[in-house]
Design a protein around this motif. Structure first.
Motif, PDB file in Angstrom:
ATOM      1  N   GLU A 155      11.337 -66.749 -16.089  1.00  0.00           N
ATOM      2  CA  GLU A 155      10.766 -67.499 -14.950  1.00  0.00           C
ATOM      3  C   GLU A 155      11.761 -68.108 -13.824  1.00  0.00           C
ATOM      4  O   GLU A 155      11.500 -68.952 -13.271  1.00  0.00           O
ATOM      5  N   ASN A 156      12.843 -67.526 -13.932  1.00  0.00           N
ATOM      6  CA  ASN A 156      14.010 -67.845 -12.690  1.00  0.00           C
ATOM      7  C   ASN A 156      14.388 -69.417 -12.953  1.00  0.00           C
ATOM      8  O   ASN A 156      14.752 -69.912 -12.020  1.00  0.00           O
ATOM      9  N   ILE A 157      14.305 -70.000 -14.056  1.00  0.00           N
ATOM     10  CA  ILE A 157      14.986 -71.082 -14.407  1.00  0.00           C
ATOM     11  C   ILE A 157      16.456 -71.154 -14.926  1.00  0.00           C
ATOM     12  O   ILE A 157      16.550 -70.229 -16.102  1.00  0.00           O
ATOM     13  N   ILE A 158      17.290 -72.011 -14.620  1.00  0.00           N
ATOM     14  CA  ILE A 158      18.784 -71.882 -14.939  1.00  0.00           C
ATOM     15  C   ILE A 158      18.614 -72.474 -16.335  1.00  0.00           C
ATOM     16  O   ILE A 158      18.398 -73.426 -16.693  1.00  0.00           O
ATOM     17  N   GLU A 159      19.400 -71.706 -17.128  1.00  0.00           N
ATOM     18  CA  GLU A 159      19.820 -71.790 -18.589  1.00  0.00           C
ATOM     19  C   GLU A 159      21.237 -71.980 -18.901  1.00  0.00           C
ATOM     20  O   GLU A 159      21.391 -72.814 -19.821  1.00  0.00           O
ATOM     21  N   TYR A 160      21.924 -71.500 -18.156  1.00  0.00           N
ATOM     22  CA  TYR A 160      23.514 -71.862 -18.246  1.00  0.00           C
ATOM     23  C   TYR A 160      24.451 -71.587 -16.976  1.00  0.00           C
ATOM     24  O   TYR A 160      24.191 -70.644 -16.203  1.00  0.00           O
ATOM     25  N   VAL A 161      25.316 -72.450 -16.814  1.00  0.00           N
ATOM     26  CA  VAL A 161      26.311 -72.055 -15.762  1.00  0.00           C
ATOM     27  C   VAL A 161      27.607 -72.515 -16.388  1.00  0.00           C
ATOM     28  O   VAL A 161      27.759 -73.232 -17.210  1.00  0.00           O
ATOM     29  N   ASN A 162      28.745 -71.692 -15.973  1.00  0.00           N
ATOM     30  CA  ASN A 162      30.101 -71.806 -16.479  1.00  0.00           C
ATOM     31  C   ASN A 162      30.910 -72.868 -15.593  1.00  0.00           C
ATOM     32  O   ASN A 162      30.382 -73.222 -14.589  1.00  0.00           O
ATOM     33  N   PRO A 163      32.047 -73.313 -16.070  1.00  0.00           N
ATOM     34  CA  PRO A 163      32.879 -74.217 -15.358  1.00  0.00           C
ATOM     35  C   PRO A 163      33.201 -73.807 -13.826  1.00  0.00           C
ATOM     36  O   PRO A 163      33.184 -74.603 -12.953  1.00  0.00           O
ATOM     37  N   THR A 164      33.401 -72.480 -13.726  1.00  0.00           N
ATOM     38  CA  THR A 164      33.750 -72.211 -12.245  1.00  0.00           C
ATOM     39  C   THR A 164      32.653 -72.229 -11.521  1.00  0.00           C
ATOM     40  O   THR A 164      32.782 -72.501 -10.083  1.00  0.00           O
ATOM     41  N   PHE A 165      31.305 -72.098 -11.792  1.00  0.00           N
ATOM     42  CA  PHE A 165      29.998 -72.367 -11.233  1.00  0.00           C
ATOM     43  C   PHE A 165      30.149 -73.749 -10.500  1.00  0.00           C
ATOM     44  O   PHE A 165      30.154 -73.944  -9.233  1.00  0.00           O
ATOM     45  N   THR A 166      30.572 -74.658 -11.358  1.00  0.00           N
ATOM     46  CA  THR A 166      30.519 -76.022 -10.946  1.00  0.00           C
ATOM     47  C   THR A 166      31.662 -76.204  -9.968  1.00  0.00           C
ATOM     48  O   THR A 166      31.575 -77.121  -8.925  1.00  0.00           O
ATOM     49  N   GLN A 167      32.808 -75.749 -10.090  1.00  0.00           N
ATOM     50  CA  GLN A 167      34.128 -75.839  -9.460  1.00  0.00           C
ATOM     51  C   GLN A 167      33.833 -75.385  -7.813  1.00  0.00           C
ATOM     52  O   GLN A 167      34.264 -75.939  -7.070  1.00  0.00           O
ATOM     53  N   VAL A 168      32.804 -74.063  -7.737  1.00  0.00           N
ATOM     54  CA  VAL A 168      32.638 -73.420  -6.455  1.00  0.00           C
ATOM     55  C   VAL A 168      31.712 -74.431  -5.897  1.00  0.00           C
ATOM     56  O   VAL A 168      31.603 -74.729  -4.586  1.00  0.00           O
ATOM     57  N   THR A 169      30.359 -74.420  -6.682  1.00  0.00           N
ATOM     58  CA  THR A 169      29.225 -74.996  -5.846  1.00  0.00           C
ATOM     59  C   THR A 169      29.211 -76.689  -5.931  1.00  0.00           C
ATOM     60  O   THR A 169      28.545 -77.139  -5.082  1.00  0.00           O
ATOM     61  N   GLY A 170      29.983 -77.279  -6.606  1.00  0.00           N
ATOM     62  CA  GLY A 170      29.948 -78.800  -6.825  1.00  0.00           C
ATOM     63  C   GLY A 170      28.660 -79.422  -7.622  1.00  0.00           C
ATOM     64  O   GLY A 170      28.813 -80.540  -7.946  1.00  0.00           O
ATOM     65  N   PHE A 171      27.872 -78.453  -8.036  1.00  0.00           N
ATOM     66  CA  PHE A 171      26.698 -78.667  -9.099  1.00  0.00           C
ATOM     67  C   PHE A 171      27.189 -78.647 -10.433  1.00  0.00           C
ATOM     68  O   PHE A 171      27.707 -77.894 -10.912  1.00  0.00           O
ATOM     69  N   SER A 172      27.097 -79.678 -11.325  1.00  0.00           N
ATOM     70  CA  SER A 172      27.588 -79.794 -12.709  1.00  0.00           C
ATOM     71  C   SER A 172      26.366 -78.980 -13.530  1.00  0.00           C
ATOM     72  O   SER A 172      25.298 -78.779 -12.918  1.00  0.00           O
ATOM     73  N   ALA A 173      26.874 -78.807 -14.668  1.00  0.00           N
ATOM     74  CA  ALA A 173      25.806 -77.967 -15.410  1.00  0.00           C
ATOM     75  C   ALA A 173      24.380 -78.928 -15.685  1.00  0.00           C
ATOM     76  O   ALA A 173      23.394 -78.494 -15.499  1.00  0.00           O
ATOM     77  N   THR A 174      24.706 -79.954 -16.048  1.00  0.00           N
ATOM     78  CA  THR A 174      23.542 -80.953 -16.158  1.00  0.00           C
ATOM     79  C   THR A 174      22.624 -81.224 -14.858  1.00  0.00           C
ATOM     80  O   THR A 174      21.514 -81.012 -15.015  1.00  0.00           O
ATOM     81  N   GLU A 175      23.012 -80.825 -13.693  1.00  0.00           N
ATOM     82  CA  GLU A 175      22.463 -80.998 -12.275  1.00  0.00           C
ATOM     83  C   GLU A 175      21.615 -79.593 -12.234  1.00  0.00           C
ATOM     84  O   GLU A 175      20.610 -79.575 -11.647  1.00  0.00           O
ATOM     85  N   ALA A 176      22.507 -78.369 -12.688  1.00  0.00           N
ATOM     86  CA  ALA A 176      21.806 -77.230 -12.370  1.00  0.00           C
ATOM     87  C   ALA A 176      20.779 -76.758 -13.416  1.00  0.00           C
ATOM     88  O   ALA A 176      19.873 -75.957 -13.032  1.00  0.00           O
ATOM     89  N   VAL A 177      21.260 -76.791 -14.753  1.00  0.00           N
ATOM     90  CA  VAL A 177      20.202 -76.396 -15.651  1.00  0.00           C
ATOM     91  C   VAL A 177      18.838 -77.012 -15.627  1.00  0.00           C
ATOM     92  O   VAL A 177      18.804 -78.194 -15.686  1.00  0.00           O
ATOM     93  N   GLY A 178      17.885 -76.011 -15.705  1.00  0.00           N
ATOM     94  CA  GLY A 178      16.454 -76.693 -15.425  1.00  0.00           C
ATOM     95  C   GLY A 178      16.005 -76.161 -14.015  1.00  0.00           C
ATOM     96  O   GLY A 178      14.726 -76.557 -14.096  1.00  0.00           O
TER      97      GLY A 178
END
Length: 835
Positions: free
Chosen positions: A299-322
């Motif tokens: 359904e195109n909903i984010i389920e997981y991001v790794n630490p590098t995702f956060t380092q590059v985009t600035g969005f934490s896992a809590t902010e991105a998931v969902g």
């Protein structure tokens, strides 16, 4: 298979050095020195009971001479850390980090010892050289350089080494020079049964250093080539700021990248059936990846991001998931772009490309993104995995290359290449809209005399101000470029009346009638101008340039400080061109062409590895005509492909003749025109020619220019892939002078990048050329290609290129181009003189 996925059995050192627990420390150290290894395995009843390494020598009491005869069992490490031979190299790297050791005992499937692997082995075989280029040496330093004075006691130095992160200290001598003392040196003294009194007596000197600004790949290569385990790190001032070793490089290297993660994601259903330990390892690899990883559901909903995702985009896992990936949308791509992306994913299960996204702070950045559809056992897509890396730095490098290649470093104005591009576009527009345009050549009068008398600094100041005066005399839509030296050229597009052009010329002559004040000295430098107009004075770029140049020289002949409009009486160029056209059509039939060959040698030692076939033409009526003159005419009259076919045929014929004479095969390169490489039938023609002469396609190389990709890039790509199947090698000629689309080139199986001779010629006259050469070499290494430098004429140039990592050199330093029979002498030399 990627190197990090290969088992450690492929790199293990199977020459185990062993001893009994009762063996003395000295005998163990002597055995390690003799065998060139850094550890010895302690065996009792054929069972490993411990290991003694160079690191353990630091625990010895150097004040007690009886230590030399102590049994190794007193100081060995136990139990021995081991790893099975079927474990991957990537997993071994993780194990080193977890165990905090530098040696692992390798066992077979029956748990019998078969060898040792070290951190150095993993670094050299990890196979992720590209990622080593992304991080500088300075970024890996975690502590200041441990420095001790040369006159302190040796025993105190041992304590310093024990506390040092790199197991080594820098030793400073009274003359401000540096040496180094490592655990390896301590082991050497143990083998000699002697400890020196002071650290100065024991240090190895001089300390070999490397700049903090270079990347980790260069540092690794220097460690390998020098044979040292440590290098000093210096800053811009030359001060020692740290140490780097194989161990610190391994600590900085992430243990899995795109290919590994893609494999894990594509085989996810099989991975679920594996052991919990393997799942745990896969998770740790993704968490440690240098690339960002994002996983969304069907359904195109984010389920997981790794630490590098956060380092590059600035969005934490809590902010991105969902959330949905629209969280990152930059607004730079329209809906059609995303629709085509998802259509390809649904059809092929895969998409890869460059995309612009937005960070949390609002900054837009470029990334290289790979999206893979993950299917369940029923073939239904239930997840999508995205793997990306920030390519901002690569974009910066591309822009730097463009700047160095297209702008004059001194005046910051367009250079000859950029002017040529703009002129071609302006001529094309003028033809479509039936407009006029003008070219004004500007040459500073008596500039050379001022430059030679008052020095280059004064000359440079005059050139900078001259550029400013020219710009002030033109419109915003006009182009002012510096061709080189004291030559400038102006492009005046969309000319309605020739009076507009003469008014510009008048303004320039007037502007240069005023003096230049340089360093409080008043200097007078006038200008001579020549003007050609499209289409009156020529409809092609080359004709317009030559005619403007001819008009400028007429201005000089008539007293300087003036301008002249072109007149056909200024040059006999038109007559000569017609004569060449007519002769060119019959040149092949009259057997007037000949191939000359110029050798190419390894930059490191001068070993002959290849030769470039160069076309020469001699006509009985005209005489010798250079390629720079007749090739453009051949392209204009549409026979360049016919000539190219002749070159291919004759080159293969020479290769066959040399093979029959028993000469050692070398690569022969030929230049291919854009019309040939974009011809759908060209690969078949090459295959038939190679087969006809019975030669191996692997010793034939084709050189194409960057401009070859402009006309029909997809067909060119397909032709290159077809030629690679035949075995041919592919080189990009004159790299850096044209269509430098690095993102496109890195996707093609290119073998070589050829550095244009114009950069090499002026490398010690213009700093920008040296920077450009170093950048091209670095980029070629990063893309897995080799570099070839053309036009090498001096030993100094060859040494600079070799020191900079260039692989192959070509030029008059080795030999001028020669006919085939004369060239054969090089086969008997094998090595050419480059020093």
């Amino acid at each position: 298979m990627s190197p990090i996925n290969q088992p450690i059995s492929t790199i293990v050192n199977r020459n185990l050095l062993t001893c009994l627990p009762t063996e003395t420390i000295t005998n163990c150290a002597q055995a390690m020195q003799k065998n060139g290894c850094s550890s010895i395995l302690v065996i009792q009843n054929n069972v490993p009971v411990g290991i003694w390494t160079e690191r353990d020598s630091l625990r010895l009491d150097v004040s007690n001479l009886a230590i030399f005869n102590k049994p190794v069992s007193t100081y060995m490490n136990a139990p021995v850390k081991s790893i099975r031979e079927d474990v991957s190299i990537g997993a071994a790297a993780v194990r080193f980090k977890e165990e905090k050791v530098r040696h692992l005992l390798v066992t077979d499937m029956d748990d019998d010892p078969i060898g040792i692997i070290t951190q150095t082995d993993v670094i050299l075989k990890h196979g992720e050289e590209y990622y080593l280029t992304l991080k500088s040496v300075g970024q890996t330093l975690t502590a200041k350089a441990p420095v001790i004075d040369a006159d302190i006691p040796f025993s105190q130095a041992i304590e310093n080494i024990q506390d040092a992160p790199q197991s080594a200290v820098c030793v400073k001598f009274s003359d401000d020079s540096y040496g180094i003392l490592t655990e390896k040196d301590v082991t050497r003294f143990v083998s000699q049964k002697h400890f020196p009194q002071t650290v100065g007596e024991s240090a190895s000197k001089p300390l070999v250093t490397i700049s903090h600004a270079v990347n980790l790949l260069e540092a690794r290569n220097k460690l390998v080539t020098t044979g040292f385990r440590h290098l000093g790190v210096h800053d811009e001032t030359g001060a020692i700021i740290g140490l780097i070793s194989f161990s610190s490089i391994l600590s900085s290297l992430q243990f899995e990248y795109v290919r590994r993660i893609n494999t894990i994601l594509e085989e996810r259903s099989q991975a679920l059936k594996k052991s919990q330990s393997n799942l745990h390892l896969a998770h740790k690899i993704i968490e440690a990846s240098l690339d960002g990883v994002i996983i969304v559901n069907a359904e195109n909903i984010i389920e997981y991001v790794n630490p590098t995702f956060t380092q590059v985009t600035g969005f934490s896992a809590t902010e991105a998931v969902g959330q949905t990936p629209a969280l990152l949308k930059s607004g730079r791509h329209d809906n059609t772009y995303y629709e085509e992306m998802w259509q390809q994913i649904l059809n092929e299960g895969f998409w890869q490309g460059e995309i612009w996204n937005r960070r949390k702070n609002g900054e837009i950045f470029p990334e290289w993104l790979t999206i893979t559809a993950i299917k369940d056992d029923a073939g239904q897509i239930y997840q999508y995995a995205g793997i990306f890396c920030d390519i901002s730095e690569r974009k910066t490098q591309e822009n730097e290359i463009r700047k160095l290649a297209y702008f004059d470093e001194l005046t910051q104005m367009p250079n000859r290449r950029l002017f040529s591009d703009r002129l071609h576009m302006a001529v094309a527009r003028a033809k479509r809209h039936k407009e006029k345009l003008a070219i004004i050549f500007v040459d500073l009068d008596h500039f050379k005399k001022i430059n030679d008398t008052l020095g280059h600094n004064t000359g440079d100041e005059i050139l900078i101000e001259a550029a400013q005066r020219l710009t002030a005399c033109t419109r915003e839509e006009d182009t002012v470029a510096r061709l080189g030296g004291d030559e400038f050229v102006l492009l005046i597009p969309e000319v309605d009346d020739i009076d507009e052009v003469t008014k510009v010329a008048d303004r320039i002559v007037t502007a240069f009638s005023h003096s230049f004040v340089i360093n409080e000295r008043q200097l007078f430098v006038t200008a001579s101008l020549g003007i050609s107009v499209f289409p009156d004075d020529g409809e092609e770029v080359e004709t317009l340039i030559k005619n403007a140049d001819a008009a400028m020289y007429r201005s000089k002949d008539e007293g300087r400080n003036t301008f002249k409009m072109f007149n056909p009486s200024f040059t006999d160029h038109g007559l000569r061109q017609l004569q060449i056209e007519n002769a060119l059509r019959n040149a092949i039939k009259k057997n007037e062409f000949e191939l000359y060959f110029q050798p190419q040698a390894q930059a490191s030692d001068g070993k002959l590895v290849a030769a470039e076939a160069l076309l020469r033409w001699h006509n009985d009526e005209i005489g010798v005509i250079g390629p720079a003159e007749f090739i453009p005419i051949a392209e204009e009259i549409g026979i360049i492909s016919v000539i190219g076919d002749w070159v291919l045929e004759r080159a293969c014929q020479h290769i066959k003749e040399w093979n029959e004479k028993g000469y050692k095969p070398i690569i022969i390169s030929i230049n291919i025109a854009p019309e040939q490489i974009s011809d759908i039938h060209f690969p078949k023609k090459v295959a038939e020619t190679v087969a006809h002469y019975g030669i191996d396609g692997k010793i034939l190389e084709i050189e194409i220019t960057e401009g070859s990709f402009i006309r029909n890039p997809e067909q060119v790509r397909d032709n290159i892939l077809a030629l690679k199947k035949i075995g041919l090698r592919i080189a990009i000629d004159d790299f850096g002078t044209g269509y430098s689309n690095l993102g496109y080139l890195r996707e093609l199986p290119i073998d070589y990048l050829k550095i244009d001779q114009s950069f090499v010629k002026d490398m010690f006259n213009e700093q920008g050329n040296r920077q450009l050469i170093s950048t091209i070499i670095s980029m070629s290494q990063g893309m897995g290609m080799e570099s070839i430098a053309e036009g090498v004429e001096t030993v100094l140039q060859a040494e600079f290129l070799n020191d900079g990592g260039c692989d192959i050199v070509q030029g008059y330093l080795l030999s001028k181009p020669e006919p085939a029979d004369s060239f054969e002498r090089h086969f008997k030399l094998d090595f050419l003189k480059i020093k």
